[in-house]
Design an enzyme around this catalytic site. Sequence first.
Site, PDB file in Angstrom:
ATOM      1  N   GLN A 128      28.071 -23.750  27.559  1.00  0.00           N
ATOM      2  CA  GLN A 128      27.436 -24.359  28.738  1.00  0.00           C
ATOM      3  C   GLN A 128      25.942 -24.581  28.494  1.00  0.00           C
ATOM      4  O   GLN A 128      25.189 -23.621  28.351  1.00  0.00           O
ATOM      5  CB  GLN A 128      27.600 -23.412  29.940  1.00  0.00           C
ATOM      6  CG  GLN A 128      26.922 -23.882  31.205  1.00  0.00           C
ATOM      7  CD  GLN A 128      27.015 -22.843  32.328  1.00  0.00           C
ATOM      8  OE1 GLN A 128      26.972 -21.635  32.062  1.00  0.00           O
ATOM      9  NE2 GLN A 128      27.160 -23.294  33.550  1.00  0.00           N
ATOM     10  N   GLU A 246      32.458 -21.605  38.504  1.00  0.00           N
ATOM     11  CA  GLU A 246      31.891 -20.517  37.706  1.00  0.00           C
ATOM     12  C   GLU A 246      31.696 -19.269  38.567  1.00  0.00           C
ATOM     13  O   GLU A 246      31.983 -18.156  38.146  1.00  0.00           O
ATOM     14  CB  GLU A 246      30.547 -20.960  37.097  1.00  0.00           C
ATOM     15  CG  GLU A 246      29.885 -19.848  36.268  1.00  0.00           C
ATOM     16  CD  GLU A 246      28.613 -20.287  35.552  1.00  0.00           C
ATOM     17  OE1 GLU A 246      28.191 -21.455  35.711  1.00  0.00           O
ATOM     18  OE2 GLU A 246      28.051 -19.453  34.810  1.00  0.00           O
TER      19      GLU A 246
HETATM   20  C1  LIG Z   1      23.921 -12.893  29.704  1.00  0.00           C
HETATM   21  C2  LIG Z   1      23.527 -14.257  30.167  1.00  0.00           C
HETATM   22  C3  LIG Z   1      24.312 -15.329  29.813  1.00  0.00           C
HETATM   23  C4  LIG Z   1      23.923 -16.611  30.184  1.00  0.00           C
HETATM   24  N1  LIG Z   1      24.681 -17.671  29.752  1.00  0.00           N
HETATM   25  C5  LIG Z   1      24.257 -18.921  30.031  1.00  0.00           C
HETATM   26  C6  LIG Z   1      24.960 -20.039  29.485  1.00  0.00           C
HETATM   27  O1  LIG Z   1      25.968 -19.902  28.776  1.00  0.00           O
HETATM   28  N2  LIG Z   1      24.489 -21.273  29.756  1.00  0.00           N
HETATM   29  C7  LIG Z   1      23.385 -21.487  30.546  1.00  0.00           C
HETATM   30  O2  LIG Z   1      23.040 -22.642  30.771  1.00  0.00           O
HETATM   31  N3  LIG Z   1      22.693 -20.443  31.059  1.00  0.00           N
HETATM   32  C8  LIG Z   1      23.097 -19.174  30.812  1.00  0.00           C
HETATM   33  N4  LIG Z   1      22.394 -18.106  31.316  1.00  0.00           N
HETATM   34  C9  LIG Z   1      21.155 -18.357  32.061  1.00  0.00           C
HETATM   35  C10 LIG Z   1      21.236 -18.029  33.538  1.00  0.00           C
HETATM   36  O3  LIG Z   1      21.943 -19.011  34.260  1.00  0.00           O
HETATM   37  C11 LIG Z   1      19.781 -17.878  34.042  1.00  0.00           C
HETATM   38  O4  LIG Z   1      19.248 -16.744  33.393  1.00  0.00           O
HETATM   39  C12 LIG Z   1      19.706 -17.698  35.536  1.00  0.00           C
HETATM   40  O5  LIG Z   1      20.058 -18.877  36.213  1.00  0.00           O
HETATM   41  C13 LIG Z   1      18.285 -17.258  35.994  1.00  0.00           C
HETATM   42  O6  LIG Z   1      17.326 -18.102  35.465  1.00  0.00           O
HETATM   43  P1  LIG Z   1      16.065 -17.516  34.654  1.00  0.00           P
HETATM   44  O7  LIG Z   1      16.574 -16.575  33.625  1.00  0.00           O
HETATM   45  O8  LIG Z   1      15.246 -18.659  34.190  1.00  0.00           O
HETATM   46  O9  LIG Z   1      15.240 -16.652  35.702  1.00  0.00           O
HETATM   47  P2  LIG Z   1      14.191 -17.191  36.782  1.00  0.00           P
HETATM   48  O10 LIG Z   1      14.727 -18.410  37.428  1.00  0.00           O
HETATM   49  O11 LIG Z   1      12.857 -17.267  36.132  1.00  0.00           O
HETATM   50  O12 LIG Z   1      14.209 -16.008  37.834  1.00  0.00           O
HETATM   51  C14 LIG Z   1      13.480 -14.798  37.645  1.00  0.00           C
HETATM   52  C15 LIG Z   1      13.692 -13.925  38.865  1.00  0.00           C
HETATM   53  O13 LIG Z   1      13.182 -14.576  40.030  1.00  0.00           O
HETATM   54  C16 LIG Z   1      14.183 -14.646  41.044  1.00  0.00           C
HETATM   55  N5  LIG Z   1      14.080 -15.919  41.777  1.00  0.00           N
HETATM   56  C17 LIG Z   1      13.911 -17.152  41.234  1.00  0.00           C
HETATM   57  N6  LIG Z   1      13.900 -18.084  42.210  1.00  0.00           N
HETATM   58  C18 LIG Z   1      14.077 -17.432  43.384  1.00  0.00           C
HETATM   59  C19 LIG Z   1      14.154 -17.847  44.756  1.00  0.00           C
HETATM   60  N7  LIG Z   1      14.061 -19.123  45.094  1.00  0.00           N
HETATM   61  N8  LIG Z   1      14.336 -16.889  45.707  1.00  0.00           N
HETATM   62  C20 LIG Z   1      14.435 -15.577  45.365  1.00  0.00           C
HETATM   63  N9  LIG Z   1      14.359 -15.126  44.092  1.00  0.00           N
HETATM   64  C21 LIG Z   1      14.185 -16.036  43.107  1.00  0.00           C
HETATM   65  C22 LIG Z   1      15.502 -14.567  40.308  1.00  0.00           C
HETATM   66  O14 LIG Z   1      16.506 -14.042  41.124  1.00  0.00           O
HETATM   67  C23 LIG Z   1      15.160 -13.630  39.150  1.00  0.00           C
HETATM   68  O15 LIG Z   1      15.279 -12.301  39.580  1.00  0.00           O
HETATM   69  C24 LIG Z   1      22.754 -16.813  30.972  1.00  0.00           C
HETATM   70  C25 LIG Z   1      21.985 -15.713  31.352  1.00  0.00           C
HETATM   71  C26 LIG Z   1      22.346 -14.448  30.941  1.00  0.00           C
HETATM   72  C27 LIG Z   1      21.468 -13.298  31.340  1.00  0.00           C
END
Ligand SMILES: Cc1cc2nc3c(=O)[nH]c(=O)nc-3n(C[C@H](O)[C@H](O)[C@H](O)COP(=O)(O)OP(=O)(O)OC[C@H]3O[C@@H](n4cnc5c(N)ncnc54)[C@H](O)[C@@H]3O)c2cc1C
Length: 393
Positions: A128, A246
Site C-alpha cells: 500500500q 482496511e
Molecule cells: C507498522 C506500520 C505500518 C504501516 N504500513 C503502512 C503501509 O503499508 N502503507 C502506508 O501507506 N502507510 C503505512 N503506515 C503509515 C500510517 O498510515 C501512518 O503512520 C499514520 O497514518 C499516521 O501518520 P504519521 O505517521 O505521519 O503521523 P502524524 O500524522 O504525523 O501524527 C502524529 C500524531 O499526531 C496525531 N494527530 C495528527 N493529526 C491529528 C488530528 N487532526 N487530531 C488529533 N490528533 C492528530 C496522530 O494521532 C499521531 O499521534 C504504517 C504505519 C505503521 C506504524
Amino acid sequence: MNLDLTAQDVEFRNEVRAFLDKNLTPDLAAAGRLATSVFIEPEFTLPWQRILHARGWVAPHWPKEYGGTGWDEMQRYIFASECARAGAPGLSPMGLGMVGPCIIGYGTPEQKAHYLPRILSGEDYWCQGYSEPGSGSDLASLQLKAESDSDDYVLNGTKIWTTHAHHANKMFCLVRTDPAAKPQMGITFLLLDMKTPGIKVDPIITLAGEHELNQVFFDDVRVPKSGRLGAENDGWSVAKYLLEFERGGGSSAGLEAVLARLQKHVHSDSNSDMALVRRIGELSMRLEAIKTTEQRILSDLTSGQPPGPAGSMLKIQRTELMQAIDEAGVSSLGAHAAPYQPDAWQPGANAPILGPEALVTGMARYLNNRAGSIYGGSNEVQRNIMAKAVLGL
Ligand SMILES: Cc1cc2nc3c(=O)[nH]c(=O)nc-3n(C[C@H](O)[C@H](O)[C@H](O)COP(=O)(O)OP(=O)(O)OC[C@H]3O[C@@H](n4cnc5c(N)ncnc54)[C@H](O)[C@@H]3O)c2cc1C
C-alpha cells in the site's frame, strides 16, 4: 441478537475443523502461533493461501460472483475463529482485504478480469503506497508527482512505512496528478508493478528488530494509464472506500484465540497473580462487546460492501484491546519478558506460565502491536472521523 450457534452452524464448524485438521500442516500452524504481527512472511502465508484457494475459501468477504464463499456473517466468524484457534497463519490483508474489494467496486471489467483471479490465487502480492514522509494523518497533502505522458504517468517522489514492499510485486498507490487543485481533488489511484524500472525499496527496521516496513523511491517510473483505478483526480474517493475495508474488515477472531491461550495458562497456574486473573476477565468482557458489535454492524451488510465510518469504531476497539492483551501477556511473563533473549531460556528452569512460545513472541508482539493505534490511520484520527461522520459534531 442471537449469538448462539444453530445446528447448521455447528455442522459448518465441524466441516471447517475437519478441513483444518487435514490441511493445516504443523509448519504452517507454528508460523501462525509464532506470529508477532498482522503481517506474516509470505513464505508461510502464500502456501496456506493456495490451500484455501483450492477449497474456494480464500475470500469469504467477497461477493460470490467474484470468488467469495456466499457465507453469512456467522459462518464467516466461525471460519475466522476456527482458523485462529488452530493457529492458521493470517493472510496478508492488502490484496484480499483491501485492494480486491476496491477493484470490485471501482474496476473496469478488464481490470476485474485481470487482477481479481491473481489476488485470489496469491500470484500477485500487494503493498500500500499511501503515506509519505510529510503526509500521514493529513494524507490529502501527499506529493508523489504523476505527470501525464501519452499512455503513461511518470512518477517521481517517495512513499514511506510501506509494509512488505520488499515482498510485493504490485502496489496500489496514491499520486498527485493535479498540483493546482484543492488537495483532495488532485489525487489519482494507481495500480502498479513493483518491478518497473526506477523503483527502489529501502528497509526500515522496527523497534522489535523486524523488517516489515520500507521506504519506496520513484525516479521517472512509467505507469501505464490502464493501471488507473477510477477517474483521474478522483483517487480520494477510491482511497477512502479502501480505508473503510482496511479499518473495518477482518474480525476479532485472532484476538479471541490469543486471549484464550493467555486465559488458559493463567488459570492453570495456581501462583497466578489475582490482579492479572481479574484483568484477563475484563479483557474477555471487552472482547465479547466487540464481537457483538461486529456481528451487529457486519450482518447488516451485503457481502463486498464497505462497513462505512463504523469501521473506525471497530479499528479503535480492536487495536486497543490487542494492546491490552499484549500488556497482560508481558505482565504474565514477568522478568522473562524484559530481556528479549528467548535462546537463553532452558526448558524446565523457571518455566514461565505461558511456555517457550510466549518467550519468543511476547515482547516482540507487544512492541510490534504498539503500532496498531497508528497504522491504518491513527486512533485519534478515527475518533475525529466518528465525531464528524457518525455523531455529526
Ligand atoms: C507498522 C506500520 C505500518 C504501516 N504500513 C503502512 C503501509 O503499508 N502503507 C502506508 O501507506 N502507510 C503505512 N503506515 C503509515 C500510517 O498510515 C501512518 O503512520 C499514520 O497514518 C499516521 O501518520 P504519521 O505517521 O505521519 O503521523 P502524524 O500524522 O504525523 O501524527 C502524529 C500524531 O499526531 C496525531 N494527530 C495528527 N493529526 C491529528 C488530528 N487532526 N487530531 C488529533 N490528533 C492528530 C496522530 O494521532 C499521531 O499521534 C504504517 C504505519 C505503521 C506504524
